[in-house]
Design an enzyme around this catalytic site. Structure first.
Site, PDB file in Angstrom:
ATOM      1  N   LYS A 152       0.768  -1.195  -0.035  1.00 37.07           N
ATOM      2  CA  LYS A 152       0.072   0.242   0.102  1.00 37.07           C
ATOM      3  C   LYS A 152       0.932   1.147   0.066  1.00 37.07           C
ATOM      4  O   LYS A 152       0.718   2.095  -0.714  1.00 37.07           O
ATOM      5  CB  LYS A 152      -0.947   0.092   1.299  1.00 37.07           C
ATOM      6  CG  LYS A 152      -1.929  -0.885   1.060  1.00 37.07           C
ATOM      7  CD  LYS A 152      -2.823  -1.106   2.335  1.00 37.07           C
ATOM      8  CE  LYS A 152      -3.812  -2.222   2.362  1.00 37.07           C
ATOM      9  NZ  LYS A 152      -4.541  -2.797   3.500  1.00 37.07           N
TER      10      LYS A 152
ATOM     11  N   GLN B  72      -4.978  -1.325   9.816  1.00 31.37           N
ATOM     12  CA  GLN B  72      -4.757  -2.728   9.091  1.00 31.37           C
ATOM     13  C   GLN B  72      -5.745  -3.685  10.257  1.00 31.37           C
ATOM     14  O   GLN B  72      -5.101  -3.864  11.226  1.00 31.37           O
ATOM     15  CB  GLN B  72      -3.372  -2.855   8.816  1.00 31.37           C
ATOM     16  CG  GLN B  72      -3.182  -4.261   8.256  1.00 31.37           C
ATOM     17  CD  GLN B  72      -3.840  -4.255   6.798  1.00 31.37           C
ATOM     18  OE1 GLN B  72      -3.434  -3.421   5.830  1.00 31.37           O
ATOM     19  NE2 GLN B  72      -4.356  -5.457   6.207  1.00 31.37           N
TER      20      GLN B  72
ATOM     21  N   ASP C 294     -11.374   2.857   4.237  1.00 32.50           N
ATOM     22  CA  ASP C 294     -11.722   1.541   3.889  1.00 32.50           C
ATOM     23  C   ASP C 294     -13.235   1.337   3.987  1.00 32.50           C
ATOM     24  O   ASP C 294     -13.677   0.279   3.692  1.00 32.50           O
ATOM     25  CB  ASP C 294     -11.160   0.649   5.219  1.00 32.50           C
ATOM     26  CG  ASP C 294     -10.162  -0.124   4.962  1.00 32.50           C
ATOM     27  OD1 ASP C 294      -9.882  -0.705   3.869  1.00 32.50           O
ATOM     28  OD2 ASP C 294      -9.197  -0.862   5.877  1.00 32.50           O
TER      29      ASP C 294
END
Ligand code: NDP
Length: 296
Positions: free
Chosen positions: A54, A98, A121
């Protein structure tokens, strides 16, 4: 019928190019550099690989990348303080914590502490609610990537019968909402669904997000259907490690009209959509027009 392969790797490259173009314009015309912060708690090897990837791709499209690596035994209070600091940092437009988090940390609490406008997200309860009520939201990256590929392949999805196998909060449910938003007739199947083969056989669009290697065989697929395989399963075959999807690619590709492979299908789209969400969040934060074709 031999299915057309939907090349997610190439498509993700196109999305990244679009994102890079918008980033360049934001810098040139407005002096703004979109920033994405990723928070990693602990040393889960798979999470470390994702976070590295990422960060690398964020920099490649010209955005600012910030990584916060915290010890596995970080307290909830300390993690929330990091999120709070990022929420208040005007140079950061996207925040991703994460998952999975170590067991002593409350994932829902942490995710819901992210500013919803920076929740790239799309897991914050506000964004879930906005998506469910058809309002502008941050959309979870994997389903967004699937939607982009489906729109690209079909043009309009209106009136198509879609079956999503899997009802998780990160893939199945938001995928179903997005398909409904595009006027598909949507069925969500799961482990208690009666006669799953029959349900899948009715679908013009099948999205498999189960986490079971090659569970959907070709004879469940309606002739000419579009198959999006979200599954990423590591298996051992002929003494070698292999990645396979939730769909049996060999038999399904003989009946489908189009199909995503694993690897090289949905997987690469997920990070590309994370970058797309970050540039969208940056435009919204600055009251600028959103990039076309990068949102739901
Ligand atoms: P979850 O484990 O959270 O959800 C799996 C879903 O599949 C559940 O709803 C479950 O039903 C359903 N299911 C399990 N067994 C069956 C069965 N025999 N028949 C029908 N339904 C079944 O998984 P995720 O949604 O997080 O992920 C799904 C897959 O997608 C995984 O392989 C994962 O690795 C992959 N993935 C890929 C991503 C990418 O970037 N390409 C991103 C995220 C995930 P029930 O609710 O009844 O238990």
């Amino acid at each position: 019928m031999t299915a057309q392969i939907i090349n997610g790797k190439a498509f993700a490259g196109t999305v990244r190019e679009k994102v890079a173009g918008h980033v360049a314009r934001l810098k040139e015309e407005h002096g703004i550099t979109p920033g994405l912060a990723v928070v990693l708690v602990g040393e889960d090897p798979a999470s470390q690989v994702y976070v590295r990837s990422k960060g690398k791709q964020t920099v490649e499209v010209g955005m600012k990348s910030v990584e916060h690596k915290l010890d596995a035994d970080t307290s909830e209070e300390d993690l929330l303080a990091v999120v709070d600091q990022l929420n208040n940092d005007p140079d950061i437009h996207g925040i991703l914590v994460q998952l999975p988090l170590p067991g002593h940390l409350n994932e829902d609490l942490v995710i819901n502490s992210i500013d919803p406008a920076k929740d790239v997200d799309g897991f914050h309860i506000s964004n879930v609610g906005l998506l469910g009520t058809g309002q502008k939201s941050m959309v979870p990256c994997t389903p967004l990537g699937c939607l982009m590929m489906l729109r690209d392949h079909h043009g309009s999805l209106s009136g198509l019968d879609a079956v999503v196998v899997g009802r998780s909060n990160i893939v199945g449910k938001p995928m179903a909402q997005l398909l409904l938003g595009d006027s598909c007739t949507v069925t969500i199947a799961h482990s208690r669904t009666k006669d799953l083969p029959d349900v899948v056989r009715r679908a013009d669009i099948v999205v498999a997000a189960v986490g079971r290697p090659e569970m959907v065989p070709g004879d469940w697929i309606k002739e000419g259907a579009t198959v999006i395989d979200v599954g990423i399963n590591r298996i051992e075959r002929d003494g070698k490690n292999k990645l396979v999807g939730d769909v049996d690619f060999a038999s399904a590709s003989e009946r489908a009209g189009a199909i995503t492979p694993v690897p090289g299908g949905v997987g690469p789209m997920t990070i590309a959509c994370l970058l797309a969400n970050t540039v969208t969040a940056c435009c919204r934060a600055n009251g600028l027009a959103e990039p076309e074709g990068l949102t739901a």
